[in-house]
Motif scaffolding. Structure first.
Motif, PDB file in Angstrom:
ATOM      1  N   PHE A 473       1.081  -1.401   0.193  1.00 20.76           N
ATOM      2  CA  PHE A 473      -0.072   0.052   0.614  1.00 20.76           C
ATOM      3  C   PHE A 473       1.159   0.758  -0.562  1.00 20.76           C
ATOM      4  O   PHE A 473       2.004   0.917   0.292  1.00 20.76           O
ATOM      5  CB  PHE A 473      -0.884  -0.232   1.348  1.00 20.76           C
ATOM      6  CG  PHE A 473      -0.333   0.653   2.715  1.00 20.76           C
ATOM      7  CD1 PHE A 473      -0.529   1.752   2.870  1.00 20.76           C
ATOM      8  CD2 PHE A 473       0.503  -0.296   3.318  1.00 20.76           C
ATOM      9  CE1 PHE A 473       0.734   2.095   4.471  1.00 20.76           C
ATOM     10  CE2 PHE A 473       1.327  -0.536   4.146  1.00 20.76           C
ATOM     11  CZ  PHE A 473       0.903   0.945   4.897  1.00 20.76           C
ATOM     12  N   ASP A 477      -4.098   5.221   1.503  1.00 18.95           N
ATOM     13  CA  ASP A 477      -4.549   4.612   1.659  1.00 18.95           C
ATOM     14  C   ASP A 477      -4.872   4.274   2.924  1.00 18.95           C
ATOM     15  O   ASP A 477      -6.259   4.139   3.584  1.00 18.95           O
ATOM     16  CB  ASP A 477      -4.078   3.019   1.240  1.00 18.95           C
ATOM     17  CG  ASP A 477      -3.644   2.864   0.164  1.00 18.95           C
ATOM     18  OD1 ASP A 477      -5.216   2.253  -1.157  1.00 18.95           O
ATOM     19  OD2 ASP A 477      -2.996   1.976  -0.068  1.00 18.95           O
ATOM     20  N   THR A 481      -8.519   3.890   5.230  1.00 15.50           N
ATOM     21  CA  THR A 481      -7.944   3.759   6.517  1.00 15.50           C
ATOM     22  C   THR A 481      -8.290   4.086   7.993  1.00 15.50           C
ATOM     23  O   THR A 481      -9.237   3.337   8.808  1.00 15.50           O
ATOM     24  CB  THR A 481      -6.555   2.943   6.316  1.00 15.50           C
ATOM     25  OG1 THR A 481      -6.488   2.380   5.113  1.00 15.50           O
ATOM     26  CG2 THR A 481      -6.025   2.535   7.710  1.00 15.50           C
ATOM     27  N   LYS A 494     -13.149   1.473   0.456  1.00 15.13           N
ATOM     28  CA  LYS A 494     -13.328   2.708  -0.121  1.00 15.13           C
ATOM     29  C   LYS A 494     -12.980   4.165  -0.240  1.00 15.13           C
ATOM     30  O   LYS A 494     -14.330   4.561   0.406  1.00 15.13           O
ATOM     31  CB  LYS A 494     -12.290   2.695  -1.384  1.00 15.13           C
ATOM     32  CG  LYS A 494     -12.208   0.779  -1.900  1.00 15.13           C
ATOM     33  CD  LYS A 494     -12.489   0.730  -3.639  1.00 15.13           C
ATOM     34  CE  LYS A 494     -11.772  -0.970  -4.109  1.00 15.13           C
ATOM     35  NZ  LYS A 494     -11.854  -0.651  -5.794  1.00 15.13           N
ATOM     36  N   GLY A 498      -8.002   5.457  -2.705  1.00 15.47           N
ATOM     37  CA  GLY A 498      -7.712   4.808  -1.411  1.00 15.47           C
ATOM     38  C   GLY A 498      -8.363   3.520  -1.256  1.00 15.47           C
ATOM     39  O   GLY A 498      -9.935   4.022  -1.433  1.00 15.47           O
ATOM     40  N   THR A 499      -7.555   2.414  -0.703  1.00 24.15           N
ATOM     41  CA  THR A 499      -8.415   1.081   0.055  1.00 24.15           C
ATOM     42  C   THR A 499      -8.365   0.649   1.435  1.00 24.15           C
ATOM     43  O   THR A 499      -7.303   0.270   1.503  1.00 24.15           O
ATOM     44  CB  THR A 499      -7.605  -0.233  -1.101  1.00 24.15           C
ATOM     45  OG1 THR A 499      -8.539   0.174  -2.402  1.00 24.15           O
ATOM     46  CG2 THR A 499      -8.890  -1.463  -0.387  1.00 24.15           C
ATOM     47  N   SER A 500      -9.146   0.740   2.018  1.00 19.79           N
ATOM     48  CA  SER A 500      -8.785   0.291   3.201  1.00 19.79           C
ATOM     49  C   SER A 500      -8.167  -0.678   4.099  1.00 19.79           C
ATOM     50  O   SER A 500      -8.309  -2.363   2.679  1.00 19.79           O
ATOM     51  CB  SER A 500     -10.165   0.413   4.469  1.00 19.79           C
ATOM     52  OG  SER A 500      -9.505  -0.390   4.971  1.00 19.79           O
ATOM     53  N   THR A 507      -5.405  -2.629  -3.106  1.00 21.06           N
ATOM     54  CA  THR A 507      -4.652  -2.056  -2.821  1.00 21.06           C
ATOM     55  C   THR A 507      -4.106  -0.854  -4.577  1.00 21.06           C
ATOM     56  O   THR A 507      -4.202  -1.719  -5.177  1.00 21.06           O
ATOM     57  CB  THR A 507      -3.999  -0.908  -2.395  1.00 21.06           C
ATOM     58  OG1 THR A 507      -2.250  -1.867  -2.698  1.00 21.06           O
ATOM     59  CG2 THR A 507      -4.315  -2.065  -0.866  1.00 21.06           C
TER      60      THR A 507
END
Length: 568
Positions: A473, A477, A481, A494, A498-500, A507
């Motif tokens: 990541f 991200d 998060t 998301k 970004g992605t948790s 990610t």
């Protein structure tokens, strides 16, 4: 008569051509040393975002000197030299001897200097041009002079390539649009806690904190960060436009990239422009100019804004100048009140400030002390988001320490002291501490990639269970998060692009290499400019006459209506 007029016209054309070549060279090198290996879309973004004014006074003077006066002076010197020597007989240099000379010079230079093959090629190009000029010093016909000038373009192109200044010009031919943000942006506005308790979050961004700095072996004893009970994800890496502090902070706070300065910014500058630690440093004008940027971001929900809308107290502390690179402007536009933003000016009158005033700011131990005091002073019945940036590991001659080993030891000690303090506080049970590097340490031969430190202390059980730590990541991200840590529910796991890290979704760094990210994010993105609330962030070029390429299309003149997604 007509011959004389044509002769003068040809001479004028050659002078103008020479001026163009010098302008091309000077502007390319100036851009390289000011903004880095910036592409044309990035450069236009920078110009359009300068808070209503294209440039500040310092930048305007620099542009006038390096892109106006200098090329004109170089062209004038070349014309003077030609006029002085043009009528003399040439000093013929036997071609065989010239070849031997080139080979011998190449061998000698490789023995004495550490130069690459590319640098040697540029040198040979320059020498060849000098040879041609020497051979043609008695040539009176201006058309032959033009041929010599035209050949010099190859030397100029080689020099631009050598210094990494060619990207600005080459990107003109690759000026394309992308719909990446339209396809991937997830708007985090209107999120709800859905029964989750609002959780406090403390984020400590540690300057240049690579994994290798999280431990220190001394006399058979290993000193390390006390992170045994933290969740540490495997591969934290710099993403596109996150190789400097402001870029990393922007991505971590918004889930979006910042494009106004090259992600390679500052790397070569340190090795080319030496500054005197005993007086005010030479700063990149792009950093200085960043303080005037418009960070209102009407269509881009940020971490500070979301926290503020949900009743959080927002606190920001660092030991450096909060005006530098637009930090204060960004924070005040994005949920942080002026009275809760602390920088180096808070320490004026102290011995720490006096010692560090010609460096980047105040030592981390003093700033951690201030950070503890300000967190303790927050209202106990309200949730809080507290953010701190350290400085000690910043490249440069740190006046507080004798060497890097002392800095690393102090960094580990400061972190361990803060972690121990954090665990003793009344708010500990409902608080998560996140410790992150902002970027890799700057200097020579720095490559993109992993190796950055991260640790998440006291993560809520609902996220900690089944967490996969084998994640790759980057800063982008951190935004989703932290939103999930706070207790907000992200339907797609998301936010921004970004992605948790506690989700199972891939990610950006897991989907694309750094080079692929660069391919997407150096292009024009109309959706991205709407996130900033700017209709004309990029200049509306229509079509190129060269190769009949489209430069910046208007997508048929249709503007995407984002109002249904952009309300906060």
């Amino acid at each position: 008569m007509n011959g004389t007029i044509l002769h003068k016209a040809a001479a004028l054309g050659n002078v103008l051509f020479l001026l163009f070549v010098m302008e091309f060279l000077c502007c390319g090198l100036f851009t390289r040393y000011t903004w880095g290996t910036v592409s044309l879309p990035q450069f236009l973004f920078f110009i359009r975002m300068q808070g209503g004014e294209i440039c500040d006074r310092e930048l305007l003077l620099s542009i006038a000197a390096f892109c106006g006066v200098l090329p004109a002076a170089l062209a004038a010197v070349c014309v003077w030299l030609y006029c002085k020597f043009a009528r003399r007989q040439p000093c013929y240099f036997n071609k065989a001897w010239f070849f031997i000379y080139l080979v011998g010079l190449g061998v000698l230079l490789r023995q004495v200097l550490d130069i690459s093959g590319e640098e040697t090629a540029v040198l040979y190009l320059v020498l060849f041009i000098c040879y041609l000029v020497n051979q043609g010093r008695n040539v009176q016909r201006q058309r032959d002079v033009f041929v010599t000038l035209a050949l010099s373009v190859f030397a100029v192109a080689g020099i631009l390539k050598l210094f990494g200044a060619d990207r600005l010009y080459l990107s003109f031919f690759e000026f394309r649009e992308t719909d990446f943000y339209a396809q991937n942006f997830v708007n985090p506005a209107g999120l709800d806690f859905k029964g989750n308790k609002k959780r406090n979050v403390i984020i400590v961004f540690v300057e240049s904190f690579e994994k290798r700095f999280s431990f220190l072996d001394q006399g058979g004893v290993r000193l390390k960060v006390a992170d045994e009970d933290a969740i540490i994800f495997a591969d934290f890496t710099e993403g596109y436009a996150q190789r400097w502090t402001q870029g990393a902070m922007f991505s971590a706070f918004t889930g979006v990239h910042i494009h106004y300065i090259s992600d390679y910014f500052r790397y070569a500058l340190y090795d080319k422009l030496k500054y005197n630690e005993k007086r005010d440093r030479i700063l990149m004008v792009s950093n200085h100019a960043g303080k005037d940027f418009d960070f209102a971001l009407p269509n881009m929900p940020s971490l500070g804004k979301i926290a503020e809308l949900n009743g959080y107290q927002n606190l920001f502390v660092q030991g450096g100048d909060i005006v530098f690179s637009g930090t204060e402007s960004f924070l005040r536009h994005n949920g942080f009140a002026k009275e809760n933003i602390y920088g180096v000016n808070h320490f004026i009158g102290t011995p720490q400030h006096e010692k560090g005033k010609y460096w980047w700011g105040v030592d981390d131990k003093s700033v951690f002390g201030l950070f503890k005091d300000k967190i303790s002073a927050l209202e106990g019945d309200k949730p809080f988001l507290a953010v701190m940036f350290t400085l000690d590991l910043h490249r440069g001659n740190n006046p507080y320490f004798a060497n890097d080993e002392e800095i690393v030891r102090a960094t580990i000690d400061n972190l361990n002291d803060f972690i121990a303090w954090f665990k003793k506080q009344d708010f500990y049970e409902n608080t998560t501490l996140v410790v992150l590097a902002d970027h890799k340490r700057m200097g020579e031969n720095i490559n993109v990639g992993g190796g950055l430190y991260n640790a998440f202390f006291n993560v809520p059980a609902r996220l900690r269970e089944n967490a996969d730590v084998m994640r790759r990541f980057n800063q982008i991200d951190i935004f989703p998060t932290v939103l999930e840590i706070m207790g907000l529910v992200l339907p797609e796991r998301k936010a921004g692009v970004g992605t948790s890290l506690f989700s199972k979704e891939k990610t950006l760094a897991e989907r694309f290499s750094y080079e692929q990210q660069e391919g997407y994010f150096t292009k024009i993105d109309r959706f991205y400019q709407k996130l900033w609330g700017k209709r004309e962030m990029f200049l509306p070029f229509k079509e190129s006459l060269l190769w009949k390429y489209k430069l910046i299309a208007h997508a048929g003149g249709r503007w995407m209506d984002l109002s249904f997604r952009m309300t906060i």
